[in-house]
Write an enzyme that holds these catalytic residues in place. Structure first.
Site, short mmCIF file in Angstrom:
data_model
loop_
_atom_site.label_atom_id
_atom_site.label_comp_id
_atom_site.label_asym_id
_atom_site.label_seq_id
_atom_site.Cartn_x
_atom_site.Cartn_y
_atom_site.Cartn_z
N PHE A 1 5.51 18.90 34.68
CA PHE A 1 5.57 20.36 34.76
C PHE A 1 6.92 20.88 35.28
O PHE A 1 7.54 21.76 34.68
CB PHE A 1 4.43 20.90 35.64
CG PHE A 1 4.51 22.39 35.82
CD1 PHE A 1 5.11 22.94 36.94
CD2 PHE A 1 4.03 23.24 34.84
CE1 PHE A 1 5.21 24.31 37.10
CE2 PHE A 1 4.13 24.63 34.98
CZ PHE A 1 4.73 25.16 36.11
N ASN A 2 7.38 20.37 36.44
CA ASN A 2 8.60 20.92 37.04
C ASN A 2 9.80 20.78 36.11
O ASN A 2 10.61 21.71 35.97
CB ASN A 2 8.90 20.22 38.38
CG ASN A 2 7.91 20.61 39.47
OD1 ASN A 2 7.28 21.67 39.41
ND2 ASN A 2 7.76 19.75 40.47
N ASN B 1 4.09 26.91 40.01
CA ASN B 1 2.61 26.87 40.05
C ASN B 1 2.01 28.27 39.91
O ASN B 1 0.84 28.41 39.57
CB ASN B 1 2.14 26.24 41.36
CG ASN B 1 2.38 24.75 41.39
OD1 ASN B 1 2.22 24.08 40.37
ND2 ASN B 1 2.79 24.23 42.53
N ASP C 1 2.50 21.40 47.29
CA ASP C 1 3.66 21.91 48.04
C ASP C 1 3.24 22.28 49.46
O ASP C 1 3.96 22.04 50.43
CB ASP C 1 4.22 23.17 47.38
CG ASP C 1 4.59 23.00 45.94
OD1 ASP C 1 3.68 22.93 45.09
OD2 ASP C 1 5.80 22.93 45.64
N ASP D 1 7.17 25.67 45.19
CA ASP D 1 6.37 26.65 44.44
C ASP D 1 4.90 26.55 44.87
O ASP D 1 4.01 26.27 44.06
CB ASP D 1 6.51 26.43 42.92
CG ASP D 1 6.02 25.05 42.47
OD1 ASP D 1 5.64 24.92 41.29
OD2 ASP D 1 5.99 24.11 43.29
N HIS E 1 1.32 15.22 44.82
CA HIS E 1 2.69 14.88 44.42
C HIS E 1 3.75 15.17 45.50
O HIS E 1 4.48 14.28 45.91
CB HIS E 1 3.09 15.71 43.18
CG HIS E 1 2.10 15.72 42.08
ND1 HIS E 1 1.99 14.71 41.13
CD2 HIS E 1 1.17 16.65 41.74
CE1 HIS E 1 1.03 15.02 40.26
NE2 HIS E 1 0.52 16.19 40.60
N ASP E 2 3.84 16.42 45.91
CA ASP E 2 5.04 16.89 46.60
C ASP E 2 5.32 16.27 47.97
O ASP E 2 6.49 16.03 48.30
CB ASP E 2 5.00 18.42 46.70
CG ASP E 2 5.07 19.08 45.33
OD1 ASP E 2 4.61 20.22 45.18
OD2 ASP E 2 5.59 18.43 44.40
N THR F 1 10.44 20.75 45.23
CA THR F 1 9.10 20.35 44.80
C THR F 1 8.54 21.29 43.73
O THR F 1 7.32 21.30 43.49
CB THR F 1 8.13 20.28 46.00
OG1 THR F 1 8.01 21.59 46.57
CG2 THR F 1 8.61 19.29 47.04
O1 RIB Z 1 3.76 18.09 38.01
C1 RIB Z 1 3.46 18.25 39.37
C2 RIB Z 1 4.42 19.19 40.02
O2 RIB Z 1 4.33 20.48 39.40
C3 RIB Z 1 4.10 19.43 41.50
O3 RIB Z 1 5.26 19.74 42.19
C4 RIB Z 1 3.18 20.62 41.45
O4 RIB Z 1 3.17 21.33 42.69
C5 RIB Z 1 3.84 21.44 40.36
O5 RIB Z 1 4.93 22.15 40.94
CA CA Z 2 5.31 21.89 43.43
#
Ligand code: RIB
Ligand code: CA
Length: 315
Positions: free
Chosen positions: A166-167, A40, A16, A11, A240-241, A125
């Site tokens: 979040f994901n 996102n 990402d 996303d 993160h990703d 991701t």
């Molecule tokens: O919480 C972080 C994740 O949520 C990452 O993958 C960021 O890109 C969002 O998608």
């Molecule tokens: Ca992401």
């Protein structure tokens, strides 16, 4: 040696975007397809962003398919509050030099997996909706999937809510499908990715690269870092990703532990929270995932910057 066949479902999203560059710039990865999801930003924006990122990377031969506009539940939780109105705010991006493949993301995933001469690794991701839809629509695809490695959840606190990352918050039912699939699953949660901080020294290495790819990454870190400081008081943004992709390139960059992982679907305050049983307290629940615990941050950033610089010098 040929790279591992990989599909990245994403996303984009600043982190990402770096994950895509890491994959494209590494000989260890054979990026067979990119699929996009809401998260996102809207799936339309994520799809445009993916095409722009791959154009920047010179990877216009990687097929891209648009995926889910919302979760299995139909809800569409968006993270523009972190990534900006476009989902990839900050530096200008090149116009896409190619277009998407006009088929739904799960259908393209299935086709790529069927066609592959060896099992495919699925990297997720964003909200894991497309992957869950693939498993629901085509359970036979499981035979062609080596593993699913996803960025999401946490062994500790969340970010989108105090307990939910979040994901996983955006589509907890989808993660539940994946966790119950019986496939090899690796979870890269916030407890790991918060060790992947783009500290000033890292951003300076990007900014010192005399090419557009490096300069773009440095600018992405600037925007992403400002969001993380404003919202969660971070001094440097956790990227993160790319941790998911790095684990496929270098088996020693992350330390793992097997555990039973569940995702809360019901809690009034805790929906989307991952419950990670690191000490086997639920005696009746066998481990169903490998959970990322430790990151060799220096090794991680060397991998990321090597790919970024390689792509920049080729462009
Ligand atoms: O919480 C972080 C994740 O949520 C990452 O993958 C960021 O890109 C969002 O998608
Ligand atoms: Ca992401």
């Amino acid at each position: 040696m040929a790279g591992k066949p990989v599909i990245i479902d994403c996303d984009p999203g600043h982190d990402d975007a770096v994950a895509l560059l890491l994959a494209v710039g590494s000989d260890a990865i054979d990026l067979r397809a990119v699929t996009t999801t809401f998260g996102n930003c809207s799936v339309e924006d994520a799809t445009r962003n993916a095409l722009q990122i791959l154009t920047l990377a010179g990877a216009t031969d990687v097929p891209v398919a648009r995926g889910a506009a919302g979760a299995l539940s139909g809800l569409s939780t968006l993270g523009n509050y972190v990534h900006g109105a476009s989902g990839l705010d900050g530096p200008p991006m090149p116009a896409p030099a190619f277009d998407i493949v006009e088929e739904p993301a799960p259908a393209m995933m299935r086709r790529v997996i069927e066609k592959s001469s060896e099992p495919v690794t699925v990297v997720a991701t964003g909200p894991i909706t497309n992957v869950a839809q693939l498993l629901l629509d085509s359970p036979e695809s499981k035979e062609g999937i080596r593993e699913i490695i996803f960025m999401g959840g946490s062994t500790e606190r969340g970010n989108h809510t105090p307990t939910a990352e979040f994901n996983t918050y955006a589509d907890p039912e989808a993660l539940d499908v994946v966790l119950q699939s019986g496939l090899p699953v690796r979870m890269v949660g916030l407890n790991l990715t918060h060790q992947a901080l783009a500290a000033p020294a890292v951003v300076e290495r990007m900014a010192a690269m005399h090419h557009t790819v490096g300069q773009t990454c440095a600018a992405w870190m600037g925007f992403f870092g400002a969001s993380y400081n404003r919202i969660w008081e971070f001094d440097a943004p956790p990227v993160h990703d790319p941790c998911t992709v790095a684990a496929l390139i270098d088996r020693d960059v992350i330390g793992w532990r097997e555990a039973f992982v569940a995702v809360e679907l019901e809690g009034k305050w805790t929906r989307g929270t991952t419950v990670v049983d690191l000490h086997g307290r639920y005696r009746e629940q066998a481990p169903n995932a490998k959970v990322a615990i430790t990151l060799d941050a220096e090794r991680y950033w060397d991998l990321v910057l090597k790919s970024v610089d390689r792509l920049g010098r080729q462009s």
